[in-house]
Design a protein around this motif. Structure first.
Motif, PDB file in Angstrom:
ATOM      1  N   VAL A   1      41.274  55.414  21.261  1.00 29.79           N
ATOM      2  CA  VAL A   1      41.255  54.741  22.562  1.00 29.79           C
ATOM      3  C   VAL A   1      40.545  55.607  23.596  1.00 29.79           C
ATOM      4  O   VAL A   1      40.871  56.791  23.754  1.00 29.79           O
ATOM      5  CB  VAL A   1      42.695  54.442  23.039  1.00 29.79           C
ATOM      6  CG1 VAL A   1      42.709  54.018  24.504  1.00 29.79           C
ATOM      7  CG2 VAL A   1      43.329  53.368  22.173  1.00 29.79           C
ATOM      8  N   VAL A   2      39.560  55.030  24.270  1.00 27.28           N
ATOM      9  CA  VAL A   2      38.996  55.671  25.460  1.00 27.28           C
ATOM     10  C   VAL A   2      39.894  55.210  26.608  1.00 27.28           C
ATOM     11  O   VAL A   2      39.780  54.086  27.089  1.00 27.28           O
ATOM     12  CB  VAL A   2      37.532  55.244  25.694  1.00 27.28           C
ATOM     13  CG1 VAL A   2      36.976  55.913  26.959  1.00 27.28           C
ATOM     14  CG2 VAL A   2      36.680  55.586  24.484  1.00 27.28           C
ATOM     15  N   VAL A   3      40.814  56.065  27.008  1.00 29.17           N
ATOM     16  CA  VAL A   3      41.853  55.654  27.958  1.00 29.17           C
ATOM     17  C   VAL A   3      41.218  55.232  29.284  1.00 29.17           C
ATOM     18  O   VAL A   3      40.528  56.028  29.933  1.00 29.17           O
ATOM     19  CB  VAL A   3      42.866  56.797  28.192  1.00 29.17           C
ATOM     20  CG1 VAL A   3      43.935  56.358  29.204  1.00 29.17           C
ATOM     21  CG2 VAL A   3      43.518  57.200  26.879  1.00 29.17           C
ATOM     22  N   VAL A  22      33.812  50.500  29.798  1.00 27.58           N
ATOM     23  CA  VAL A  22      34.388  51.800  29.429  1.00 27.58           C
ATOM     24  C   VAL A  22      35.568  52.210  30.308  1.00 27.58           C
ATOM     25  O   VAL A  22      36.240  53.199  30.025  1.00 27.58           O
ATOM     26  CB  VAL A  22      33.315  52.920  29.403  1.00 27.58           C
ATOM     27  CG1 VAL A  22      32.148  52.499  28.527  1.00 27.58           C
ATOM     28  CG2 VAL A  22      32.839  53.310  30.805  1.00 27.58           C
ATOM     29  N   GLY A  23      35.837  51.475  31.402  1.00 31.40           N
ATOM     30  CA  GLY A  23      37.020  51.749  32.218  1.00 31.40           C
ATOM     31  C   GLY A  23      36.927  52.976  33.090  1.00 31.40           C
ATOM     32  O   GLY A  23      37.949  53.515  33.516  1.00 31.40           O
ATOM     33  N   LEU A  49      41.274  46.527  30.216  1.00 29.19           N
ATOM     34  CA  LEU A  49      40.458  46.449  29.004  1.00 29.19           C
ATOM     35  C   LEU A  49      40.401  47.819  28.340  1.00 29.19           C
ATOM     36  O   LEU A  49      40.152  48.825  29.008  1.00 29.19           O
ATOM     37  CB  LEU A  49      39.046  45.982  29.358  1.00 29.19           C
ATOM     38  CG  LEU A  49      38.981  44.700  30.200  1.00 29.19           C
ATOM     39  CD1 LEU A  49      37.580  44.505  30.765  1.00 29.19           C
ATOM     40  CD2 LEU A  49      39.424  43.502  29.394  1.00 29.19           C
ATOM     41  N   ILE A  50      40.653  47.857  27.043  1.00 28.95           N
ATOM     42  CA  ILE A  50      40.622  49.127  26.311  1.00 28.95           C
ATOM     43  C   ILE A  50      39.373  49.171  25.444  1.00 28.95           C
ATOM     44  O   ILE A  50      39.147  48.299  24.602  1.00 28.95           O
ATOM     45  CB  ILE A  50      41.874  49.300  25.433  1.00 28.95           C
ATOM     46  CG1 ILE A  50      43.150  49.252  26.282  1.00 28.95           C
ATOM     47  CG2 ILE A  50      41.806  50.614  24.680  1.00 28.95           C
ATOM     48  CD1 ILE A  50      44.430  49.444  25.486  1.00 28.95           C
ATOM     49  N   ASN A  72      35.894  65.232  24.709  1.00 22.40           N
ATOM     50  CA  ASN A  72      36.840  64.969  25.790  1.00 22.40           C
ATOM     51  C   ASN A  72      37.191  63.491  25.921  1.00 22.40           C
ATOM     52  O   ASN A  72      37.977  63.113  26.794  1.00 22.40           O
ATOM     53  CB  ASN A  72      36.263  65.488  27.108  1.00 22.40           C
ATOM     54  CG  ASN A  72      36.115  66.997  27.109  1.00 22.40           C
ATOM     55  OD1 ASN A  72      37.086  67.726  26.950  1.00 22.40           O
ATOM     56  ND2 ASN A  72      34.882  67.478  27.253  1.00 22.40           N
ATOM     57  N   ASN A  73      36.580  62.663  25.062  1.00 17.91           N
ATOM     58  CA  ASN A  73      36.903  61.237  24.994  1.00 17.91           C
ATOM     59  C   ASN A  73      36.694  60.532  26.333  1.00 17.91           C
ATOM     60  O   ASN A  73      37.560  59.790  26.804  1.00 17.91           O
ATOM     61  CB  ASN A  73      38.358  61.051  24.513  1.00 17.91           C
ATOM     62  CG  ASN A  73      38.603  59.665  23.963  1.00 17.91           C
ATOM     63  OD1 ASN A  73      37.726  59.092  23.310  1.00 17.91           O
ATOM     64  ND2 ASN A  73      39.767  59.121  24.231  1.00 17.91           N
ATOM     65  N   LEU A  74      35.538  60.783  26.950  1.00 15.42           N
ATOM     66  CA  LEU A  74      35.228  60.140  28.225  1.00 15.42           C
ATOM     67  C   LEU A  74      33.726  59.958  28.389  1.00 15.42           C
ATOM     68  O   LEU A  74      32.936  60.513  27.630  1.00 15.42           O
ATOM     69  CB  LEU A  74      35.810  60.944  29.393  1.00 15.42           C
ATOM     70  CG  LEU A  74      35.501  62.440  29.512  1.00 15.42           C
ATOM     71  CD1 LEU A  74      34.127  62.687  30.094  1.00 15.42           C
ATOM     72  CD2 LEU A  74      36.554  63.117  30.370  1.00 15.42           C
TER      73      LEU A  74
END
Length: 413
Positions: A335-337, A196-197, A343-344, A165-167
């Motif tokens: 990219v971890v949106v 990690v945003g 910051l990416i 899930n890229n999170l």
């Protein structure tokens, strides 16, 4: 973003030669900073200049209201000792209400000299040498460094990267176990999380609060990115859910004022507030920097539209990088949106490079200066952090360089 605001953000401002940490690496030889950073190549090719996209400050001018207020103060020739203005704390209270729906009392506020300095004051005020302090990795490296330099021990609760899930998620099973450590006295929580945003959900914060209260662990919440949460997400201040905590906030990331070294803490609990104040005095912080105070107050009074528009500009830059990685780079970089910050956090695992190879690829072959993921500790290996708080033209150039270098190395066909 309005056309007028977009034009402001699109303007290239020359920062080299301003003693900039970000843009003047040749000054590192005169500073201790150099020991923490990679060897930066000589920037002597005007056709292929080094692009610094690492440290978290922006390449945009501060809001006009801030510039005007500072210029007006500079017209007075005397720069003696100063005190806080009568209206500063009212202005902070108004900002917290408007930005975060948090009604705070003026008495809860203490100003300080920057976030990292404030963390050190907290460490000295509420723990003793040898105590353990919990952090969540990957972590902004000055946090574990501040713990260690004060003679305390770092305990880690590594965030879980859900690749599918890229999170990122919190490992609550591990967290609960770590909180039971009898030597643990403090948890430095970061929300929104850098690098990690992630913006933590109310239910996650509530669960953490309950666990810490049960184990008697003091929560110190670093929330300097709170004003940089993107639409669709909501920042919940720790102090709003746990009055027996310390919340650290600042206008520095919001309005690009990091060089003025200013921040403040919000501490509803009188006993904790008194302890923090004593530690602040013990560290020698007892008079404010008048320019920092003026900048903070004017930013909060005049900067609302500026930051709302800027967040939209950042979203556009983030979306561009994300599309480029998926389409032009065929997913080699992922990219971890981010839900907040400019910051990416980029997953570079598919490049199958060692840390040194990855650093050399970006720095020497692309001539882009990113932050190495490994500098953020456990969980950072194979990642890099890219700062997109700059005119879009620079973001486009950076991504084109990455694509060209990958093709030259026959990694991308």
């Amino acid at each position: 973003v309005t056309r007028a605001m977009s034009n402001i953000y699109d303007t290239i401002i020359q920062r080299k030669g301003t003693n900039s940490l970000k843009w003047d690496p040749e000054l590192f030889e005169y500073s201790d900073m150099g020991s923490h950073l990679p060897n930066i190549p000589k920037d002597d090719d005007p056709e292929f200049p080094l692009l610094p996209m690492w440290v978290a400050d922006m390449d945009f001018g501060a809001p006009e209201g801030v510039q005007k207020a500072l210029k007006e103060r500079c017209e007075h020739p005397v720069f003696g000792y100063s005190l806080e203005s009568k209206t500063l704390k009212d202005t902070i209270c108004n900002w917290q209400q408007k930005a975060h729906d948090w009604n705070i009392e003026k008495e809860w506020l203490l100003t300080s000299n920057g976030t990292v300095a404030t963390l050190c004051v907290c460490i000295q005020a509420f723990t003793h040498p040898g105590d353990k302090i919990l952090i969540q990795t990957p972590a902004y490296y000055p946090i574990p460094s501040s713990i260690a330099i004060n003679g305390r021990r770092v305990l880690e609760n590594q965030l879980v990267f859900d690749k599918e899930n890229n999170l990122y998620k919190i490992d609550f099973e591990d967290l609960e176990k770590k909180l039971k450590d009898p030597c643990l006295k403090m948890f430095i929580f970061v929300n929104p999380h850098n690098p990690v945003g992630k913006v933590w959900l109310p239910k996650e914060i509530e669960k953490i609060v309950n666990l810490c209260e049960r184990e008697g662990v003091l929560m110190v919440s670093d929330e300097i990115w709170a004003d940089h949460v993107f639409p669709g997400h909501q920042h919940i201040p720790m102090g709003k859910m746990n009055p027996n905590s310390i919340t650290i906030m600042a206008p520095t990331k919001t309005f690009n004022l990091a060089g003025l070294n200013t921040s403040y803490v919000i501490i509803p609990n009188e006993r904790l507030r008194r302890m923090f104040g004593t530690s602040l005095m013990r560290c020698g912080f007892f008079l404010p920097n008048q320019f920092a105070q003026i900048a903070m107050e004017s930013a909060y009074e005049t900067g609302w539209d500026w930051i709302q528009n800027l967040k939209l500009y950042h979203i556009d830059n983030i979306n561009y990088v994300n599309r480029f990685c998926n389409e032009n780079l065929k997913g080699l970089l992922k990219v971890v949106v981010p839900e907040a910050t400019y910051l990416i956090w980029i997953d570079c695992e598919r490049l199958k490079m060692t840390k040194q190879e990855l650093d050399d690829f970006f720095l020497l072959k692309c001539k882009i200066w990113l932050s190495s993921g490994e500098s953020y500790g456990n969980g950072g290996s194979g990642f890099a952090r890219l700062n997109i708080a700059c005119p879009k033209e620079r973001v486009i150039v950076a991504m084109d360089r990455i694509e060209a270098a990958l093709r030259k190395e026959n990694i991308l066909n």
